[in-house]
Design a protein around this motif. Structure first.
Motif, PDB file in Angstrom:
ATOM      1  N   LEU A   1       0.830  -1.201   0.000  1.00  0.00           N
ATOM      2  CA  LEU A   1       0.000   0.000   0.000  1.00  0.00           C
ATOM      3  C   LEU A   1       0.865   1.252   0.000  1.00  0.00           C
ATOM      4  O   LEU A   1       0.609   2.198  -0.765  1.00  0.00           O
ATOM      5  CB  LEU A   1      -0.926  -0.012   1.221  1.00  0.00           C
ATOM      6  N   ASP A   2       1.887   1.278   0.840  1.00  0.00           N
ATOM      7  CA  ASP A   2       2.764   2.449   0.906  1.00  0.00           C
ATOM      8  C   ASP A   2       3.488   2.677  -0.424  1.00  0.00           C
ATOM      9  O   ASP A   2       3.611   3.815  -0.898  1.00  0.00           O
ATOM     10  CB  ASP A   2       3.791   2.270   2.026  1.00  0.00           C
ATOM     11  N   ASN A   3       3.953   1.594  -1.042  1.00  0.00           N
ATOM     12  CA  ASN A   3       4.660   1.721  -2.316  1.00  0.00           C
ATOM     13  C   ASN A   3       3.735   2.234  -3.414  1.00  0.00           C
ATOM     14  O   ASN A   3       4.123   3.065  -4.241  1.00  0.00           O
ATOM     15  CB  ASN A   3       5.256   0.379  -2.721  1.00  0.00           C
ATOM     16  N   ALA A   4       2.504   1.731  -3.427  1.00  0.00           N
ATOM     17  CA  ALA A   4       1.551   2.161  -4.445  1.00  0.00           C
ATOM     18  C   ALA A   4       1.219   3.633  -4.293  1.00  0.00           C
ATOM     19  O   ALA A   4       1.116   4.366  -5.281  1.00  0.00           O
ATOM     20  CB  ALA A   4       0.281   1.311  -4.363  1.00  0.00           C
ATOM     21  N   LYS A   5       1.035   4.075  -3.066  1.00  0.00           N
ATOM     22  CA  LYS A   5       0.741   5.492  -2.836  1.00  0.00           C
ATOM     23  C   LYS A   5       1.882   6.365  -3.345  1.00  0.00           C
ATOM     24  O   LYS A   5       1.656   7.393  -3.995  1.00  0.00           O
ATOM     25  CB  LYS A   5       0.513   5.747  -1.348  1.00  0.00           C
ATOM     26  N   SER A   6       3.099   5.986  -3.036  1.00  0.00           N
ATOM     27  CA  SER A   6       4.246   6.782  -3.481  1.00  0.00           C
ATOM     28  C   SER A   6       4.296   6.849  -5.003  1.00  0.00           C
ATOM     29  O   SER A   6       4.519   7.926  -5.583  1.00  0.00           O
ATOM     30  CB  SER A   6       5.534   6.161  -2.935  1.00  0.00           C
ATOM     31  N   TYR A   7       4.072   5.719  -5.659  1.00  0.00           N
ATOM     32  CA  TYR A   7       4.108   5.701  -7.122  1.00  0.00           C
ATOM     33  C   TYR A   7       3.005   6.578  -7.707  1.00  0.00           C
ATOM     34  O   TYR A   7       3.240   7.372  -8.629  1.00  0.00           O
ATOM     35  CB  TYR A   7       3.960   4.271  -7.627  1.00  0.00           C
ATOM     36  N   LEU A   8       1.791   6.443  -7.196  1.00  0.00           N
ATOM     37  CA  LEU A   8       0.660   7.171  -7.763  1.00  0.00           C
ATOM     38  C   LEU A   8       0.784   8.677  -7.566  1.00  0.00           C
ATOM     39  O   LEU A   8       0.411   9.457  -8.444  1.00  0.00           O
ATOM     40  CB  LEU A   8      -0.649   6.668  -7.149  1.00  0.00           C
ATOM     41  N   LYS A   9       1.314   9.097  -6.448  1.00  0.00           N
ATOM     42  CA  LYS A   9       1.493  10.533  -6.227  1.00  0.00           C
ATOM     43  C   LYS A   9       2.544  11.106  -7.167  1.00  0.00           C
ATOM     44  O   LYS A   9       2.354  12.189  -7.745  1.00  0.00           O
ATOM     45  CB  LYS A   9       1.870  10.792  -4.764  1.00  0.00           C
ATOM     46  N   GLY A  10       3.622  10.391  -7.357  1.00  0.00           N
ATOM     47  CA  GLY A  10       4.656  10.883  -8.260  1.00  0.00           C
ATOM     48  C   GLY A  10       4.231  10.861  -9.712  1.00  0.00           C
ATOM     49  O   GLY A  10       4.450  11.817 -10.456  1.00  0.00           O
ATOM     50  N   SER A  11       3.581   9.777 -10.120  1.00  0.00           N
ATOM     51  CA  SER A  11       3.205   9.652 -11.528  1.00  0.00           C
ATOM     52  C   SER A  11       2.121  10.646 -11.917  1.00  0.00           C
ATOM     53  O   SER A  11       2.066  11.099 -13.063  1.00  0.00           O
ATOM     54  CB  SER A  11       2.725   8.224 -11.824  1.00  0.00           C
ATOM     55  N   GLN A  12       1.255  11.013 -10.970  1.00  0.00           N
ATOM     56  CA  GLN A  12       0.221  12.000 -11.265  1.00  0.00           C
ATOM     57  C   GLN A  12       0.845  13.321 -11.707  1.00  0.00           C
ATOM     58  O   GLN A  12       0.418  13.943 -12.678  1.00  0.00           O
ATOM     59  CB  GLN A  12      -0.653  12.234 -10.030  1.00  0.00           C
ATOM     60  N   MET A  13       1.860  13.741 -11.027  1.00  0.00           N
ATOM     61  CA  MET A  13       2.491  15.013 -11.358  1.00  0.00           C
ATOM     62  C   MET A  13       3.335  14.914 -12.633  1.00  0.00           C
ATOM     63  O   MET A  13       3.312  15.794 -13.478  1.00  0.00           O
ATOM     64  CB  MET A  13       3.372  15.475 -10.189  1.00  0.00           C
ATOM     65  N   LEU A  14       4.057  13.809 -12.781  1.00  0.00           N
ATOM     66  CA  LEU A  14       4.890  13.654 -13.964  1.00  0.00           C
ATOM     67  C   LEU A  14       4.049  13.516 -15.226  1.00  0.00           C
ATOM     68  O   LEU A  14       4.519  13.790 -16.326  1.00  0.00           O
ATOM     69  CB  LEU A  14       5.795  12.431 -13.804  1.00  0.00           C
ATOM     70  N   ALA A  15       2.791  13.109 -15.073  1.00  0.00           N
ATOM     71  CA  ALA A  15       1.904  12.978 -16.234  1.00  0.00           C
ATOM     72  C   ALA A  15       1.434  14.326 -16.764  1.00  0.00           C
ATOM     73  O   ALA A  15       0.814  14.387 -17.822  1.00  0.00           O
ATOM     74  CB  ALA A  15       0.695  12.121 -15.869  1.00  0.00           C
ATOM     75  N   LEU A  16       1.710  15.403 -16.041  1.00  0.00           N
ATOM     76  CA  LEU A  16       1.262  16.734 -16.454  1.00  0.00           C
ATOM     77  C   LEU A  16       2.434  17.586 -16.923  1.00  0.00           C
ATOM     78  O   LEU A  16       2.553  18.752 -16.590  1.00  0.00           O
ATOM     79  CB  LEU A  16       0.553  17.425 -15.274  1.00  0.00           C
ATOM     80  N   ASP A  17       3.314  16.991 -17.737  1.00  0.00           N
ATOM     81  CA  ASP A  17       4.571  17.663 -18.069  1.00  0.00           C
ATOM     82  C   ASP A  17       4.521  18.488 -19.340  1.00  0.00           C
ATOM     83  O   ASP A  17       5.544  19.000 -19.778  1.00  0.00           O
ATOM     84  CB  ASP A  17       5.713  16.640 -18.140  1.00  0.00           C
ATOM     85  N   THR A  18       3.360  18.637 -19.985  1.00  0.00           N
ATOM     86  CA  THR A  18       3.233  19.534 -21.128  1.00  0.00           C
ATOM     87  C   THR A  18       1.905  20.268 -21.019  1.00  0.00           C
ATOM     88  O   THR A  18       0.986  19.838 -20.310  1.00  0.00           O
ATOM     89  CB  THR A  18       3.272  18.782 -22.471  1.00  0.00           C
ATOM     90  N   SER A  19       1.789  21.342 -21.752  1.00  0.00           N
ATOM     91  CA  SER A  19       0.539  22.099 -21.739  1.00  0.00           C
ATOM     92  C   SER A  19      -0.614  21.250 -22.263  1.00  0.00           C
ATOM     93  O   SER A  19      -1.739  21.318 -21.752  1.00  0.00           O
ATOM     94  CB  SER A  19       0.689  23.376 -22.571  1.00  0.00           C
ATOM     95  N   SER A  20      -0.373  20.433 -23.271  1.00  0.00           N
ATOM     96  CA  SER A  20      -1.430  19.586 -23.823  1.00  0.00           C
ATOM     97  C   SER A  20      -1.902  18.558 -22.806  1.00  0.00           C
ATOM     98  O   SER A  20      -3.105  18.331 -22.643  1.00  0.00           O
ATOM     99  CB  SER A  20      -0.944  18.880 -25.089  1.00  0.00           C
ATOM    100  N   LYS A  21      -0.970  17.924 -22.118  1.00  0.00           N
ATOM    101  CA  LYS A  21      -1.352  16.930 -21.111  1.00  0.00           C
ATOM    102  C   LYS A  21      -2.119  17.574 -19.966  1.00  0.00           C
ATOM    103  O   LYS A  21      -3.078  17.006 -19.436  1.00  0.00           O
ATOM    104  CB  LYS A  21      -0.109  16.212 -20.583  1.00  0.00           C
TER     105      LYS A  21
END
Length: 474
Positions: free
Chosen positions: A365-385
């Motif tokens: 659970l802890d590992n999944a939370k860490s991954y999901l929080k980081g990936s959410q932000m990295l997924a917004l790395d362009t204006s289009s995204k």
């Protein structure tokens, strides 16, 4: 880690990137605003002048569910034709104007929405929004263009008729949704596409493309006053109200069920899933987190570890949550050798049962939370995204500051929440579709299941079991 971020320019390519993940004060909530144009067109807007680029994503309610029952693929054809000429501009002239100004204009018909995307440099915004206006309000649907797009669509459909992955997706939706519109092929069929005529295309545009269901997200180098005028230019003359066919809510067919579709190809494809959790439900976030543990992105999910790493049964195996306006699913897919397909299915079902019965560990659970929080932000790395995300938040009826709340919602999921969500998602077993060479010596007699729930009924090759009755509309 935290989810707060700032944005800065990235030189090289017209893109915007998230540059800092850490403890810096967040700027997202203060920059995302709800804008209403002088003509009453509403949009979520983030002004960002770091590069001279504007990205807009928008959607009208409807999508493929608004195709006529006997003509699936109308919305898909419309999406392919809106930029093929409009107003007094034929196909060649329209595309010359797009190309001359490096304007990116595209359309897509999904199951629940008719979507569009527009990207341009700041200096070309007036022409870009004018071309969009023409495409939405006065598409030409010239005969030569219609036939060219029809030919391309049919070629893709014929190619997909021997693609095991596509066949598995289609059969899974048929089993899950029976006679509901979600079971139809959004891109049409080789039987329906030849019957679609210009009157069907014009009727779809008239009924679907209207202001009352319109959602818009804009990110880029434009001030609010100028954007308001541009929105009125593009959308202001559209009909006020759509004329949509009502679509019933539906619950996917109850597992366990198994379907085998024979196809002589080297690799067998397995699609699996079942009823999911709708985005509006209180336990959605728990389901989102526990699904990451079982089969989500990355290399640490249980399915990846047990199916690929330990047993070498498949190169990849993934599972995700899929939520729609009228239903929800969890869906997964893998591919394997025909002689190991039966073993692969058994291992997937074993891991699903184990997660349903035991739930995740605290470390998982802890590992999944860490991954999901980081990936959410990295997924917004362009204006289009970012524009795509802001549009999806609107479609999901989330608050305008959801980006800021996402991490706290993930962190709030407890181990007990995750275990309950696992039982709800996977406690009944799986709907499974196998496409390829026979996975067992006798396809109608799958191996005995070591399950706490009764094993799926045997299915003859190509047969589709009863998928249940769609739920009554709310």
């Amino acid at each position: 880690m935290t989810c707060s971020f700032t944005r800065r320019a990235v030189l090289g390519g017209a893109s915007l990137a998230i540059a800092t993940l850490g403890s810096a004060p967040s700027l997202a909530a203060t920059k995302i605003q709800r804008l209403v144009s002088p003509g009453g067109i509403e949009a979520w807007f983030m002004q960002d002048a770091t590069v001279p680029l504007i990205a807009m994503e928008y959607a009208f309610g409807g999508g493929a569910t608004q195709d006529p029952n006997d003509k699936p693929g109308v919305g898909h054809m419309v999406a392919g034709l809106l930029d093929q000429g409009a107003g007094d501009l034929d196909f060649k002239t329209f595309h010359e104007r797009l190309d001359r100004r490096a304007i990116e204009l595209s359309f897509d018909s999904t199951r629940d929405q008719f979507r569009g995307s527009l990207r341009m440099l700041k200096d070309n915004r007036d022409e870009a929004f004018d071309l969009l206006r023409m495409a939405l309000t006065s598409p030409r649907f010239d005969a030569a263009d219609v036939e060219r797009i029809r030919t391309a669509v049919l070629a893709n459909l014929r190619r997909d008729s021997t693609n095991p992955s596509t066949l598995a997706n289609r059969k899974f939706l048929e089993v899950a949704f029976n006679d509901h519109p979600y079971a139809r092929q959004a891109g049409g069929t080789v039987e329906s596409v030849p019957k679609i005529d210009v009157a069907d295309l014009k009727d779809y545009v008239r009924r679907v493309i209207a202001k009352d269901t319109l959602k818009i997200a804009v990110v880029g180098d434009v001030d609010p006053q100028s954007l308001g005028k541009l929105l009125d230019k593009a959308f202001g003359s559209l009909p006020a109200k759509a004329e949509l066919t009502q679509v019933a809510d539906v619950v996917a067919a109850k597992p366990p069920q198994r379907v085998y579709v024979p196809l002589d190809v080297p690799q067998t494809v397995v699609s699996f899933g079942g009823p999911g959790v709708r985005r509006s439900e209180p336990d959605f976030m728990a389901a989102y987190v526990v699904n990451q543990i079982l089969g989500g992105a990355g290399l640490s999910s249980r399915l990846f570890r047990e199916v690929r790493e330990k047993r070498g049964l498949a190169y990849s195996v993934r599972e995700t949550l899929l939520w729609m306006d009228h239903s929800a699913l969890f869906v997964g897919k893998t591919g394997t050798r025909a002689d190991r397909a039966g073993e692969t299915v058994e291992e997937i079902e074993k891991q699903v049962r184990r997660m349903a019965e035991e739930g995740p560990t605290q470390q998982e659970l802890d590992n999944a939370k860490s991954y999901l929080k980081g990936s959410q932000m990295l997924a917004l790395d362009t204006s289009s995204k970012l524009a795509q995300a802001l549009l999806q938040y609107q479609l999901d009826k989330l608050p305008i500051d959801y980006i800021e709340k996402h991490c706290a919602l993930v962190d709030a999921v407890t181990l007990e929440d995750a275990r309950k969500a696992a039982q709800r998602l996977w406690g009944q077993g799986l709907l499974t579709v196998i496409v390829g060479r026979s996975p067992w010596p006798q396809p109608s007699r799958p191996p005995r299941h070591r399950a706490t729930t009764p094993p799926p009924a045997a299915v003859q090759p190509g047969a589709v079991p009863s998928a249940g009755t769609p739920a009554t509309p709310n």
